[in-house]
Write a protein that holds these residues in place. Structure first.
Motif, mmCIF file in Angstrom:
data_model
loop_
_atom_site.group_PDB
_atom_site.id
_atom_site.type_symbol
_atom_site.label_atom_id
_atom_site.label_comp_id
_atom_site.label_asym_id
_atom_site.label_seq_id
_atom_site.Cartn_x
_atom_site.Cartn_y
_atom_site.Cartn_z
ATOM 1 N N ALA A 193 86.405 50.022 -1.583
ATOM 2 C CA ALA A 193 87.494 49.337 -0.866
ATOM 3 C C ALA A 193 88.832 49.678 -1.514
ATOM 4 O O ALA A 193 89.840 49.881 -0.824
ATOM 5 N N ILE A 194 88.851 49.754 -2.845
ATOM 6 C CA ILE A 194 90.090 50.118 -3.548
ATOM 7 C C ILE A 194 90.468 51.548 -3.196
ATOM 8 O O ILE A 194 91.642 51.879 -2.962
ATOM 9 N N ARG A 195 89.446 52.423 -3.184
ATOM 10 C CA ARG A 195 89.708 53.812 -2.815
ATOM 11 C C ARG A 195 90.335 53.895 -1.418
ATOM 12 O O ARG A 195 91.306 54.619 -1.183
ATOM 13 N N ASP A 196 89.801 53.148 -0.468
ATOM 14 C CA ASP A 196 90.330 53.177 0.899
ATOM 15 C C ASP A 196 91.755 52.646 0.940
ATOM 16 O O ASP A 196 92.572 53.093 1.756
ATOM 17 N N SER A 197 92.051 51.717 0.052
ATOM 18 C CA SER A 197 93.417 51.179 0.015
ATOM 19 C C SER A 197 94.403 52.224 -0.485
ATOM 20 O O SER A 197 95.581 52.202 -0.124
ATOM 21 N N ILE A 198 93.924 53.141 -1.335
ATOM 22 C CA ILE A 198 94.799 54.213 -1.809
ATOM 23 C C ILE A 198 95.234 55.085 -0.645
ATOM 24 O O ILE A 198 96.306 55.684 -0.654
ATOM 25 N N LEU A 199 94.402 55.134 0.395
ATOM 26 C CA LEU A 199 94.686 55.975 1.553
ATOM 27 C C LEU A 199 95.257 55.162 2.725
ATOM 28 O O LEU A 199 95.334 55.644 3.837
ATOM 29 N N HIS A 200 95.653 53.933 2.449
ATOM 30 C CA HIS A 200 96.161 53.056 3.517
ATOM 31 C C HIS A 200 97.471 53.611 4.071
ATOM 32 O O HIS A 200 98.222 54.285 3.387
ATOM 33 N N SER A 201 97.738 53.282 5.324
ATOM 34 C CA SER A 201 98.983 53.756 5.938
ATOM 35 C C SER A 201 100.210 53.051 5.381
ATOM 36 O O SER A 201 101.319 53.553 5.470
ATOM 37 N N SER A 202 100.024 51.873 4.821
ATOM 38 C CA SER A 202 101.177 51.132 4.311
ATOM 39 C C SER A 202 101.494 51.557 2.887
ATOM 40 O O SER A 202 100.630 51.510 2.006
ATOM 41 N N PRO A 203 102.737 51.938 2.604
ATOM 42 C CA PRO A 203 103.110 52.338 1.246
ATOM 43 C C PRO A 203 102.896 51.200 0.241
ATOM 44 O O PRO A 203 102.529 51.453 -0.910
ATOM 45 N N SER A 204 103.121 49.963 0.678
ATOM 46 C CA SER A 204 102.983 48.819 -0.235
ATOM 47 C C SER A 204 101.540 48.635 -0.655
ATOM 48 O O SER A 204 101.253 48.324 -1.825
ATOM 49 N N VAL A 205 100.614 48.820 0.271
ATOM 50 C CA VAL A 205 99.186 48.690 -0.060
ATOM 51 C C VAL A 205 98.788 49.811 -1.013
ATOM 52 O O VAL A 205 98.085 49.583 -2.011
ATOM 53 N N ARG A 206 99.244 51.018 -0.735
ATOM 54 C CA ARG A 206 98.901 52.159 -1.596
ATOM 55 C C ARG A 206 99.418 51.902 -3.010
ATOM 56 O O ARG A 206 98.720 52.124 -4.009
ATOM 57 N N LYS A 207 100.639 51.391 -3.088
ATOM 58 C CA LYS A 207 101.251 51.131 -4.393
ATOM 59 C C LYS A 207 100.401 50.142 -5.184
ATOM 60 O O LYS A 207 100.106 50.342 -6.372
ATOM 61 N N ALA A 208 100.022 49.041 -4.522
ATOM 62 C CA ALA A 208 99.231 48.008 -5.194
ATOM 63 C C ALA A 208 97.867 48.554 -5.607
ATOM 64 O O ALA A 208 97.364 48.240 -6.697
ATOM 65 N N ALA A 209 97.284 49.386 -4.755
ATOM 66 C CA ALA A 209 95.956 49.940 -5.055
ATOM 67 C C ALA A 209 96.021 50.874 -6.260
ATOM 68 O O ALA A 209 95.148 50.863 -7.138
ATOM 69 N N VAL A 210 97.068 51.674 -6.332
ATOM 70 C CA VAL A 210 97.200 52.626 -7.439
ATOM 71 C C VAL A 210 97.415 51.873 -8.745
ATOM 72 O O VAL A 210 96.839 52.226 -9.783
ATOM 73 N N VAL A 211 98.225 50.843 -8.713
ATOM 74 C CA VAL A 211 98.448 50.029 -9.914
ATOM 75 C C VAL A 211 97.123 49.414 -10.365
ATOM 76 O O VAL A 211 96.826 49.343 -11.565
ATOM 77 N N CYS A 212 96.342 48.988 -9.416
ATOM 78 C CA CYS A 212 95.024 48.405 -9.716
ATOM 79 C C CYS A 212 94.148 49.435 -10.434
ATOM 80 O O CYS A 212 93.506 49.139 -11.450
ATOM 81 N N VAL A 213 94.175 50.665 -9.932
ATOM 82 C CA VAL A 213 93.364 51.730 -10.543
ATOM 83 C C VAL A 213 93.880 52.030 -11.950
ATOM 84 O O VAL A 213 93.097 52.237 -12.880
ATOM 85 N N VAL A 214 95.190 52.054 -12.114
ATOM 86 C CA VAL A 214 95.775 52.297 -13.443
ATOM 87 C C VAL A 214 95.220 51.280 -14.443
ATOM 88 O O VAL A 214 94.808 51.623 -15.548
ATOM 89 N N ASN A 215 95.217 50.017 -14.047
ATOM 90 C CA ASN A 215 94.696 48.970 -14.937
ATOM 91 C C ASN A 215 93.212 49.151 -15.230
ATOM 92 O O ASN A 215 92.715 48.741 -16.279
ATOM 93 N N LEU A 216 92.506 49.764 -14.299
ATOM 94 C CA LEU A 216 91.068 49.954 -14.474
ATOM 95 C C LEU A 216 90.752 51.127 -15.407
ATOM 96 O O LEU A 216 89.723 51.126 -16.091
#
Lengths: 198, 784
Positions: free
Chosen positions: B675-698
């Motif tokens: 689900a996080i991976r799919d969020s990285i590919l989301h059409s919304s820049p804000s969702v992508r940003k949040a998803a990438v930050v989440c991955v960074v923390n992981l």
């Protein structure tokens, strides 16, 4: 013409219209309706006046709660004037009290009117209460209703002549502070029917 | 006058009975309600009298005339009466009667009958619109709206009124020879057009003959759909013609302007056509007519309305002698300006219009000789002009509106030691409500306006606080809006509001006010006041606001629930552990859990933000997990394609915070990682940003990334980093992208907002920070 129409002189308005070749701009038959309504109130038959105004324009009283209250108040006053105390009490309870609940601003007037019953047998009631029984109270109610009818017909509530006189007096009062000038004196005209400028 | 005795169903109403009924009902709301409650068939009988068998003789017309008067009068009663009118199918009966009496109809109806029917139809439709909603902004808050199936039936009836067949019946009455009839139909349009659909239907209406001509020009099988003309349609042209005439009453001009204002509202095409420049504009783009006005003014002449452009005519009428015509013209200009949204460069006569308009409105607001209803309507028009328009809010301030409003409020409110006037006239209460409403709208979006108001009128806070205890719900509602607007300013919260008792008074409203609409707005103010930087936070929490908010969340309707959760979310932001425990003890973790999976998007969004706020510190993450063991699965449900963006972003932030303490739990959930991976590919820049930050923390600072690779998060990150040229094929990782498994990634790109998603040909990720974070994460995953 404006004065004759608003004050309700239908025949005079018709004749004036013919002689001066002026279009009265209003339906002169409505003058007769207004005058009969005003006369009904002036003789104390408020119920008939209400029926007639409802025939003329059913929305006037529905959209003017204050006017309707004053008409109902006048009916209560007429009951009290003729000594019909029981009818007065019943009328106040069924017709006026609900208006007071809907619009608290009427409560003061309602209390003043009910006080008439308390001072009914008193020879010298307070002036504020006694004024309700004075003919001027009927005139006031009739005038208020007449104004509402005129407004509903998109006519002025007050004659332009009165407005002009008021403007004249105001202007003279301002000018008097700065200069001496001959004032228009209405008093002789009011007494003898002729206006005379000094 | 007493109501006549109820009749049996078999009898019909005589003329005399109708007259008696009319005189008993007019002016007496109690009698109207009593009639429909004690005699359910009464309205049916009256409606049946509308279409008496013979209506083509003067005497027989009196029955439908009196029946119309009775129906009109009923509409001035309590809203509950509308149900009786709907059950008796009054709108349909009136439409039928109008169709018969129309010039093209079978009856040669008199003016009196047509006038009575038109007036009754107007009254009935407006009463139905007041029940169906939304409420008319020009009239204040109004009575508490009805709920239940009456509203549904009212909406259905309104649809019937504004469908094509019905419009064909009553719109032609706008050109009736009697001005009274035209006025009734104009007021019907002005007061009952509440939805954009209905406004469009009316604005685009063409007469049957015009539609026939349109169809004739086509091949014959197209539907005779209504189409707007460049000049605004038949209605707009007819209204303009009426307004321009010299021989009409002021009430007719007012009614036509109000109708025009109603159909222009939100109608870009019509509004733009009304703002068209005159053909002979000078070099500066100034309209010829305005220049001509300047030239002629010295001679004491004015340009006749008939020769002016629509826009010039409206501006001229904003200064008409009649107050009500001025108001109607101001409303017209307001709606036209807001709907036209002229593209830059804005013509000078358009950009200067708000100043002129506000000047006229300020004049009416400040004029103590003016009747209260006129001043109130001026305030409401000002509110409609500036609402949610930051630039217009400033324009109004610069023009002196806030000063005028503050002075008016000062005059209307009795001194602190004097109780509210019990017998205050309704018109004065409405005026206070209007002044407070306009003040709130002028300060809602601009901090400079708020500060200016407090500087120019230092006693405005106590005045607003006094208004919160007014007997009229509309005044309390407007005062709450003022509090909400002013409390959006940090400095105002910390100083003026912090030093006053406003928070306590607002909380009393939340606890005890009988009108839900007032409570709703009070909750918005409370939500601002419980922020961590506000001195009122402690006062409110100590007063028990959390318990009350929790109660509302558990038992209130959707709107109340939303505002209460919002307040709790703010209270949880930067809260101490003790505060957090206290808040959640009141609300309950199971209740909170249900909010995270609530069917309504807005509730999910705010609840997920609350979770993020609660897990801002590492210690608190543990506390949340212990209190809500399934928090991770609840958050995972919010990171799905079907979920709204805002909730997904909040959930990703919460997961990001969670993973700083419990990384192992996160990476042991393959579905969550996907689900996080799919969020990285989301059409919304804000969702992508949040998803990438989440991955960074992981991944940053970690060595074990197999689960991350298995979920192909590295592939998604790689795709995000690389730019795409327009026209690249869909469904691949992108040019140069490769996954550790050597397979092409078949990604599901979901688009929750618009058709222009990541594959719109304009590149992949434009946000530098997101790209940088993605690189950082990818490097960690690849062990660099």
């Amino acid at each position: 013409m404006d004065y004759l129409v608003i004050e309700g002189y239908k025949t005079a308005a018709e004749e004036f219209s013919k002689e001066a070749n002026l279009d009265p701009m209003v339906d002169l038959d409505s003058i007769e309706s207004r005058m009969s309504i005003r006369e009904a109130i002036q003789r104390g038959d408020v119920e008939e006046a209400i029926e007639k105004v409802n025939d003329l324009n059913p929305e006037i009283l529905d959209t003017n709660p204050q006017l309707y209250f004053h008409l109902q108040q006048q009916r209560l006053i007429e009951h009290i004037r003729h000594g019909r105390v029981n009818e007065a009490l019943h009328f106040a309870q069924s017709e006026l009290a609900p208006r007071g609940e809907e619009n608290p601003e009427f409560l003061h007037e309602l209390e003043r009117t009910m006080a008439l019953l308390a001072f009914d047998s008193t020879p010298d009631p307070p002036a504020a209460i006694a004024a309700l029984l004075h003919p001027s109270q009927r005139m006031r109610t009739a005038g208020e209703l007449n104004s509402a009818i005129l407004e509903s017909l998109s006519q002025g509530k007050e004659t332009k002549l009165v407005g002009l006189v008021r403007l004249l007096c105001w202007g003279e009062a301002l000018l008097e502070e700065k200069a001496d000038f001959p004032r228009v004196d209405f008093l002789p005209g009011l007494g003898t029917g002729k206006a005379k400028a000094e | 006058m007493m109501l006549p005795e109820p009749q049996s169903a078999a009898e019909t109403y005589t003329l005399e009975r109708l007259r008696t009924l009319k005189n008993a009902l007019i002016g007496n709301p109690v009698a109207k309600l009593e009639l429909v409650q004690t005699d359910p068939l009464a309205v049916h009988h009256v409606v049946n009298c509308l279409n008496s068998p013979s209506t083509n003789t003067p005497t027989s017309e009196w029955t439908p005339i009196e029946a119309s008067h009775v129906l009109s009068s009923l509409c001035f009663g309590p809203p509950e009466i509308v149900r009786a009118l709907l059950d008796a199918r009054a709108p349909e009966a009136l439409l039928h009667a109008l169709s018969i009496c129309a010039p093209s109809g079978s009856a040669n109806a008199s003016v009196a009958l047509r006038s009575a029917l038109a007036r009754a139809f107007r009254s009935v439709v407006v009463a139905i619109a007041n029940v169906a909603g939304p409420h008319n902004e020009s009239n204040g808050l109004g009575p508490f709206p009805l709920k239940g199936d009456t509203v549904v039936i009212a909406k259905r009836a309104l649809e019937l009124v504004f469908q094509l067949d019905s419009l064909d019946i009553f719109l032609p009455y706008l050109t009736d020879s009697s001005q009274g009839i035209s006025i009734s139909i104009c007021h019907l349009l002005a007061s009952s057009l509440r939805s954009s659909t209905h406004r469009r239907s009316v604005a685009n209406w063409m007469s049957p003959s015009e539609r026939a001509l349109e169809v004739k020009g086509k091949r014959g099988w197209e539907k005779p759909e209504t189409k707007s003309h460049s000049s605004g349609g038949w209605i707009a042209r007819t209204m303009m013609d009426l307004v321009k005439r010299d021989d009409i009453k002021a009430s007719m001009r007012e009614a036509a302007l109000l109708a025009l204002a109603a159909i222009a509202k939100g109608n870009h095409a019509l509004a733009s056509s009304l703002c068209l420049p005159p053909p002979e504009a000078d070099s500066e783009g100034l309209p010829f007519i305005h220049f001509a006005n300047v030239r002629l003014m010295g001679c004491g002449e004015t340009i006749p309305l008939a020769l002016q452009t629509p826009y010039a005519m409206f501006m001229d009428l904003c200064k008409a002698r009649s107050s009500f015509v001025r108001l109607a013209a101001c409303l017209c200009v307001t709606n036209v300006l807001r709907a036209s949204s002229a593209s830059p460069p804005t013509p000078r006569w358009i950009s200067e219009a708000p100043y002129t308009l506000v000047g006229v409105l300020n004049g009416m607001i400040s004029n103590e000789e003016e009747v209260p209803i006129v001043r109130a309507k001026a305030c409401f028009i000002l509110y409609q002009l500036v609402t949610d328009e930051k630039e217009l809010e400033r324009t109004a301030y610069v023009s002196g509106s806030l000063k005028a409003l503050a002075a008016l409020i000062q005059k209307l409110i009795p001194p602190a030691e004097t109780p509210w006037f019990e017998d205050e006239a309704e018109a004065m209460s409405l005026l206070l409500e209007a002044a407070l409403t306009a003040t709130a709208s002028l300060t809602l979006h601009r901090d400079d306006n708020r500060l200016a108001l407090l500087q120019d009128s230092p006693n405005i806070i106590p005045l607003i606080s006094r208004s919160l205890s007014h007997t009229r719900p509309g005044v309390r509602y407007a005062a709450c809006q003022c509090v909400r607007a002013l409390s959006r300013s940090v400095s105002v919260l910390r100083t003026n509001i912090g030093d006053s008792k406003l928070a306590e008074v607002l909380f009393e409203i939340v606890k005890h006010d009988g009108d839900e609409r007032v409570v709703l707005v009070a909750l918005m103010g409370i939500a601002n006041m419980v922020n961590d930087f506000s001195p009122t936070r402690k006062i409110l929490i100590d007063s028990g606001v959390v318990r009350k908010l929790s109660e509302i969340i558990k038992t209130g309707d959707e709107e109340m629930k939303t505002n209460s959760i919002w307040a709790l979310r703010n209270a949880l932001y930067h809260s101490t552990r003790g505060e957090m425990e206290s808040i959640m003890n009141e609300l309950g973790w199971s209740e909170f859990s249900s909010l995270l999976s609530h069917p309504k998007a807005r509730i999910r969004e705010i609840s997920s933000a609350a979770v993020t706020n609660m897990m801002a510190r590492s210690d608190d993450v543990k506390f949340v997990l212990e209190s809500l063991p399934n928090v991770l699965s609840l958050l995972q449900q919010l990171v799905q394609p079907s979920i709204d963006e805002a909730a997904t972003i909040n959930a990703l932030k919460a997961i990001s915070n969670f993973s700083t303490v419990y990384r192992d739990q996160v990476i042991s959930e393959p579905s969550l990682l996907r689900a996080i991976r799919d969020s990285i590919l989301h059409s919304s820049p804000s969702v992508r940003k949040a998803a990438v930050v989440c991955v960074v923390n992981l991944v940053v600072g970690q060595t074990q990334h197999q689960e991350i690779r298995d979920a192909e998060i590295d592939v998604a990150l790689a795709g995000l980093i690389q730019s795409r040229s327009p026209g690249s094929p869909l469904g691949t990782t992108g040019a140069g992208g490769s996954s550790s498994s050597g397979n092409n990634l078949s990604v599901t790109v979901f688009n929750t907002s618009s058709t222009a998603g990541v594959f719109d040909g304009f590149g992949w990720e434009n946000d530098k920070e997101t790209k940088e974070n993605a690189r950082t994460a990818l490097q960690s995953i690849n062990g660099k």
